[in-house]
Design a protein around this motif. Structure first.
Motif, PDB file in Angstrom:
ATOM      1  N   LYS A  66       0.829  -1.192   0.000  1.00  0.00           N
ATOM      2  CA  LYS A  66       0.000   0.000   0.000  1.00  0.00           C
ATOM      3  C   LYS A  66       0.869   1.249   0.000  1.00  0.00           C
ATOM      4  O   LYS A  66       1.965   1.261   0.566  1.00  0.00           O
ATOM      5  N   ALA A  67       0.337   2.274  -0.623  1.00  0.00           N
ATOM      6  CA  ALA A  67       0.937   3.609  -0.548  1.00  0.00           C
ATOM      7  C   ALA A  67      -0.131   4.527   0.033  1.00  0.00           C
ATOM      8  O   ALA A  67      -1.164   4.772  -0.612  1.00  0.00           O
ATOM      9  N   LEU A  68       0.089   4.988   1.267  1.00  0.00           N
ATOM     10  CA  LEU A  68      -0.905   5.813   1.951  1.00  0.00           C
ATOM     11  C   LEU A  68      -0.717   7.274   1.548  1.00  0.00           C
ATOM     12  O   LEU A  68       0.360   7.851   1.738  1.00  0.00           O
TER      13      LEU A  68
ATOM     14  N   LYS B 164     -14.310  14.015  -2.259  1.00  0.00           N
ATOM     15  CA  LYS B 164     -14.640  12.885  -1.391  1.00  0.00           C
ATOM     16  C   LYS B 164     -13.941  13.019  -0.045  1.00  0.00           C
ATOM     17  O   LYS B 164     -14.501  12.672   1.000  1.00  0.00           O
ATOM     18  N   TRP B 165     -12.701  13.529  -0.092  1.00  0.00           N
ATOM     19  CA  TRP B 165     -11.913  13.647   1.149  1.00  0.00           C
ATOM     20  C   TRP B 165     -12.589  14.583   2.156  1.00  0.00           C
ATOM     21  O   TRP B 165     -12.498  14.370   3.366  1.00  0.00           O
TER      22      TRP B 165
ATOM     23  N   ARG C 268      -9.743   3.985  -1.370  1.00  0.00           N
ATOM     24  CA  ARG C 268      -8.787   3.642  -2.424  1.00  0.00           C
ATOM     25  C   ARG C 268      -9.046   4.497  -3.666  1.00  0.00           C
ATOM     26  O   ARG C 268     -10.200   4.787  -4.006  1.00  0.00           O
ATOM     27  N   VAL C 269      -7.950   4.886  -4.336  1.00  0.00           N
ATOM     28  CA  VAL C 269      -8.049   5.605  -5.608  1.00  0.00           C
ATOM     29  C   VAL C 269      -7.168   4.896  -6.629  1.00  0.00           C
ATOM     30  O   VAL C 269      -6.243   4.166  -6.273  1.00  0.00           O
TER      31      VAL C 269
ATOM     32  N   PHE D 136      -3.166   2.472  -3.838  1.00  0.00           N
ATOM     33  CA  PHE D 136      -3.136   3.848  -3.349  1.00  0.00           C
ATOM     34  C   PHE D 136      -4.355   4.101  -2.460  1.00  0.00           C
ATOM     35  O   PHE D 136      -5.503   3.980  -2.915  1.00  0.00           O
ATOM     36  N   THR D 137      -4.076   4.448  -1.214  1.00  0.00           N
ATOM     37  CA  THR D 137      -5.138   4.645  -0.220  1.00  0.00           C
ATOM     38  C   THR D 137      -5.017   6.036   0.381  1.00  0.00           C
ATOM     39  O   THR D 137      -3.963   6.401   0.912  1.00  0.00           O
ATOM     40  N   VAL D 138      -6.095   6.804   0.322  1.00  0.00           N
ATOM     41  CA  VAL D 138      -6.092   8.172   0.840  1.00  0.00           C
ATOM     42  C   VAL D 138      -6.478   8.159   2.315  1.00  0.00           C
ATOM     43  O   VAL D 138      -7.473   7.530   2.709  1.00  0.00           O
ATOM     44  N   LEU D 139      -5.702   8.845   3.129  1.00  0.00           N
ATOM     45  CA  LEU D 139      -5.972   8.948   4.566  1.00  0.00           C
ATOM     46  C   LEU D 139      -6.951  10.104   4.810  1.00  0.00           C
ATOM     47  O   LEU D 139      -6.691  11.241   4.397  1.00  0.00           O
ATOM     48  N   PRO D 140      -8.059   9.847   5.491  1.00  0.00           N
ATOM     49  CA  PRO D 140      -9.126  10.856   5.598  1.00  0.00           C
ATOM     50  C   PRO D 140      -8.837  12.001   6.564  1.00  0.00           C
ATOM     51  O   PRO D 140      -9.446  13.071   6.442  1.00  0.00           O
ATOM     52  N   ASN D 141      -7.939  11.797   7.504  1.00  0.00           N
ATOM     53  CA  ASN D 141      -7.698  12.829   8.513  1.00  0.00           C
ATOM     54  C   ASN D 141      -6.243  13.311   8.527  1.00  0.00           C
ATOM     55  O   ASN D 141      -5.737  13.756   9.564  1.00  0.00           O
ATOM     56  N   ALA D 142      -5.623  13.192   7.383  1.00  0.00           N
ATOM     57  CA  ALA D 142      -4.237  13.649   7.255  1.00  0.00           C
ATOM     58  C   ALA D 142      -4.164  14.756   6.216  1.00  0.00           C
ATOM     59  O   ALA D 142      -4.934  14.758   5.249  1.00  0.00           O
ATOM     60  N   TYR D 143      -3.234  15.680   6.421  1.00  0.00           N
ATOM     61  CA  TYR D 143      -3.025  16.729   5.414  1.00  0.00           C
ATOM     62  C   TYR D 143      -1.648  17.369   5.608  1.00  0.00           C
ATOM     63  O   TYR D 143      -1.021  17.269   6.673  1.00  0.00           O
ATOM     64  N   MET D 144      -1.204  18.028   4.549  1.00  0.00           N
ATOM     65  CA  MET D 144       0.051  18.770   4.568  1.00  0.00           C
ATOM     66  C   MET D 144      -0.137  20.030   3.724  1.00  0.00           C
ATOM     67  O   MET D 144      -0.963  20.050   2.799  1.00  0.00           O
ATOM     68  N   ILE D 145       0.618  21.090   4.060  1.00  0.00           N
ATOM     69  CA  ILE D 145       0.415  22.370   3.388  1.00  0.00           C
ATOM     70  C   ILE D 145       1.733  22.879   2.821  1.00  0.00           C
ATOM     71  O   ILE D 145       2.743  22.956   3.537  1.00  0.00           O
TER      72      ILE D 145
END
Length: 756
Positions: A590-592, A641-642, A650-651, A695-704
């Protein structure tokens, strides 16, 4: 040299004149005193005017001879005076020749033989050959342990390489840290006619650990005592150096001094230039026994073969055991024991001139070692204060040291013409790869960069890491150049976990970074940040090489592949560790994905939660990353969606997708053909997809992404048409390579719509 020989001839001519002119004169006068085989008296008391042989002509002849004799004696007096002056200047001229003729180096090991050597040197130097052959290998041993000492060794080696004209063989007694750093450094430095051998310092600890030592060098400061056992048995001689040494001359001059050793002399040392061993520095000061001022062991010439025959190991051990009964511990590490042995056996030492070890600790007599810059040969920063030491000429010495500290090490990759060098497999492979490139290709420089070997110094600063007990730890991986240095403190405040950074710097910039880091409380308080210097070379920014260096030297099972101009959300480190467990990253490919956003404001009130970030998105304070210039790069993340997602989703891969991901440490490297700006991350994500990463998107993670001036590489991309053409060519070649490597599954990359 021709001028020296002419001066010597004049000197010899003057000597011969003084010796032979009086003799010839007296022979001539004595012969002229005979007439018909009988002597003629020159004394006026004995002359008889009434003698039949006495005539006016003979009287005039005698007076003429007497005048001539006085003239000759006056000439002799003048010549004797000139000869006396020449003799008084002779030793000074002789010393001045040492930098040109290695074999005539002055030493003070034996004063009588020294005087004899000076006479012999004056009579034969014009035809004398250097004692060091052109291609003779010079052996140097250095004890090095830890991160700081590894940096010091580099400066020492630079100063040696700058002046050298001979092949060098370095014998490095190093701990595991220093070996990792220096092995990589020398392997990537690729200096011709230099060989490196390592000896495990940790295995030698048991040999000297029984000796209590108060010196700041610790147990490693005693290891020079066991070099006769440590170094190869067939190695006959070696120069031993401390790491805080700087050379100001060719090391071959010092190597040549071995030829001046006589009798049982096996150690070449310079007298200690402080009053330490005189025992008068403070009340009740009680140093180890030493001969006079004692000797400093920052520079040592060791005749290993003779030392072994003398049973050196037994000699120093017995001495140390005896002295420790009263002294209890050493104050100056190996130097105390060397001096105690010499005190008992003064015949072992050949005293080197003090310019071979100008000691710059406080209150030394180092100023007596030099009268001019040309006299300097070796500078020794043997004070714990190092460059902050008190010395009358410290500014000059500091500038000399800084010259080598900031000197471009790439310039020292000089061939020694006429000297055969050992075959280097890495160098041969590199030359073969470069020879296969077409220099007429308009993209030649791009292709060449892929094979460029950049000098790399791992762990430039102290690094400590303790593995997490649950095996879920994540390292943030990034790369940067000097113009992004200001981002470091902010990232350290946002990410408390381990960090691995590759910095693309020149030698001078590396020192600026060091000073910056040492002056930062934030950076100095963090020991779990690995700083790896990749030194500048070539015209492109080797972005993917830098990423690979940072990836390769992580200590955790997982890594977050980021960029230096992104700030992770507060708490992302702990959130990722939990996600690793939740999504079973250890057993799945997986790639998060950490969704990326950006701001155009240099001053930003950083959102502390997803809700606050969504509010800033709605107000236009934040944007999805590159939405206005490069939508494809992050569109598959599906930000719509996020916004409402509460669980990972998954995307699918799409063309030009380049998200920031968390992966296992065994993921594929970045492709080095992509340099500067363009396609460097896109190609990596494509290969992850080819290897069937999910590829899996993390729902509560972010970077700026924080704003900054455009990089030089993106400016070149925008302004240089040939740059864009070459990037497109490289991209097509990469897609073809993917299809060949991964087969049918990768055919989609050939037809995918890609925009540069």
């Amino acid at each position: 040299m021709l001028g020296i020989c002419r001066g010597r001839r004049k000197f010899l001519a003057a000597s011969l004149t003084v010796l032979f002119v009086p003799a010839i004169t007296w022979i001539y006068l004595f012969a002229g005193s005979f007439e018909d085989g009988k002597p003629v008296s020159l004394s006026p008391l004995e002359s008889q005017p009434h003698s039949p042989r006495y005539t006016a002509s003979s009287q005039r002849e005698r007076e003429s001879l007497e005048v001539r004799m006085r003239e000759v004696e006056e000439e002799n007096r003048v010549l004797r005076k000139q000869l006396s002056l020449a003799q008084s200047r002779g030793p000074a001229h002789h010393r001045g020749n040492h930098s040109k003729t290695y074999s005539m180096e002055e030493g003070t090991g034996d004063s009588e033989s020294l005087r004899a050597g000076i006479v012999a040197g004056n009579s034969s130097e014009c035809g004398q050959q250097p004692a060091v052959e052109k291609c003779e290998t010079i052996h140097v041993a250095i004890v090095c342990a830890g991160y700081n000492a590894s940096r010091d060794v580099v400066t020492l080696v630079k100063s040696v390489l700058f002046h050298r004209r001979n092949p060098l063989h370095f014998h490095l007694i190093a701990d595991a840290i220093a070996k990792q750093i220096l092995a990589t450094l020398f392997q990537t430095w690729m200096v011709p006619a230099v060989r490196i051998d390592f000896y495990d310092a940790d295995e030698l600890k048991s040999e000297v650990s029984w000796i209590p030592n108060k010196h700041y060098s610790g147990i490693y400061g005693l290891m020079k005592l066991v070099l006769t056992k440590t170094l190869p048995s067939n190695l006959e001689r070696v120069i031993v150096l401390d790491t805080d040494i700087t050379f100001a001359t060719d090391i071959a001059e010092l190597w040549a001094v071995f030829h001046k050793f006589k009798g049982q002399q096996v150690l070449g040392l310079v007298e200690n230039q402080s009053d330490w061993y005189l025992g008068n520095l403070w009340k009740n000061h009680r140093p180890w026994p030493a001969l006079g001022r004692g000797y400093n062991t920052g520079v040592i010439l060791l005749l290993l073969d003779k030392l072994r025959k003398m049973k050196w190991e037994q000699m120093w051990r017995l001495t140390a055991e005896r002295e420790l009964m009263s002294m209890l511990s050493t104050s100056l590490a190996d130097q105390d024991i060397f001096n105690a042995v010499i005190k008992q056996n003064p015949f072992l030492v050949y005293q080197l001139p003090c310019f071979w070890n100008v000691q710059l600790s406080d209150h030394t007599r180092s100023e007596q070692c030099y009268r001019d810059v040309s006299d300097l040969k070796v500078i020794h920063w043997n004070s714990p204060k190092k460059l902050r030491v008190k010395n009358k000429h410290v500014e000059f010495f500091r500038n000399l040291y800084l010259t080598f500290l900031e000197y471009d090490g790439n310039l020292l990759r000089r061939e020694l013409f006429g000297c055969p060098s050992e075959a280097d497999v890495n160098s041969e492979n590199l030359q073969k790869q470069l020879s296969e490139l077409d220099e007429d290709d308009l993209c030649y420089e791009f292709r060449r960069e892929r094979f460029t070997v950049h000098r790399t110094h791992l762990y430039f600063l102290h690094y400590e890491y303790e593995p997490a007990s649950d095996n879920t730890d994540v390292t943030l991986v990034a790369q940067l150049s000097m113009d992004r240095l200001q981002m470091l403190e902010a990232i350290c405040k946002h990410w408390e976990g381990p960090i691995s950074l590759a910095l693309y710097l020149s030698d001078a910039e590396a020192q600026q970074f060091l000073r910056y880091a040492q002056g930062s409380e934030v950076l100095m308080s963090r020991h779990n940040v690995g700083y790896h210097i990749v030194y500048k070379e070539g015209q492109f920014y080797p972005v993917n090489l830098l990423r690979n260096v940072a990836m390769k030297h992580i200590s955790t099972p997982y890594m977050f592949l980021s960029d230096i101009d992104f700030l992770p959300m507060y708490g992302l480190y702990e959130y990722l560790r939990k996600s690793v467990i939740q999504l079973d990253l250890a057993n799945t490919k997986k790639a998060l994905i950490v969704p990326a956003f950006e701001t155009l404001r240099y001053r930003l009130s950083f959102p502390k939660s997803k809700a606050e970030l969504l509010s800033m998105l709605d107000m236009g304070t934040l944007f999805t990353f590159r939405y206005h210039v490069w939508t494809k790069g992050h569109a598959p993340t599906n930000f719509a969606k996020w916004r409402t997602a509460t669980t990972p989703y998954r995307v699918e891969w799409e063309a030009d997708f380049e998200p920031y991901v968390v992966v296992r440490k065994d993921c594929p490297e970045y492709d080095r053909r992509f340099v500067g700006f363009g396609w460097n991350k896109v190609a990596h994500i494509m290969e992850l997809d080819a290897q069937e990463y999910e590829f899996t998107v993390l729902p509560n993670a972010y970077m700026i992404h924080m704003p900054h001036a455009p990089s030089f590489d993106i400016t070149k991309f925008r302004s240089n048409k040939q740059y864009r053409i070459c990037l497109k060519t490289l991209k097509e070649e990469f897609q073809q390579d993917m299809s060949r490597h991964y087969g049918f599954a990768a055919l989609k990359y050939l037809t995918a719509e890609n925009n540069s």
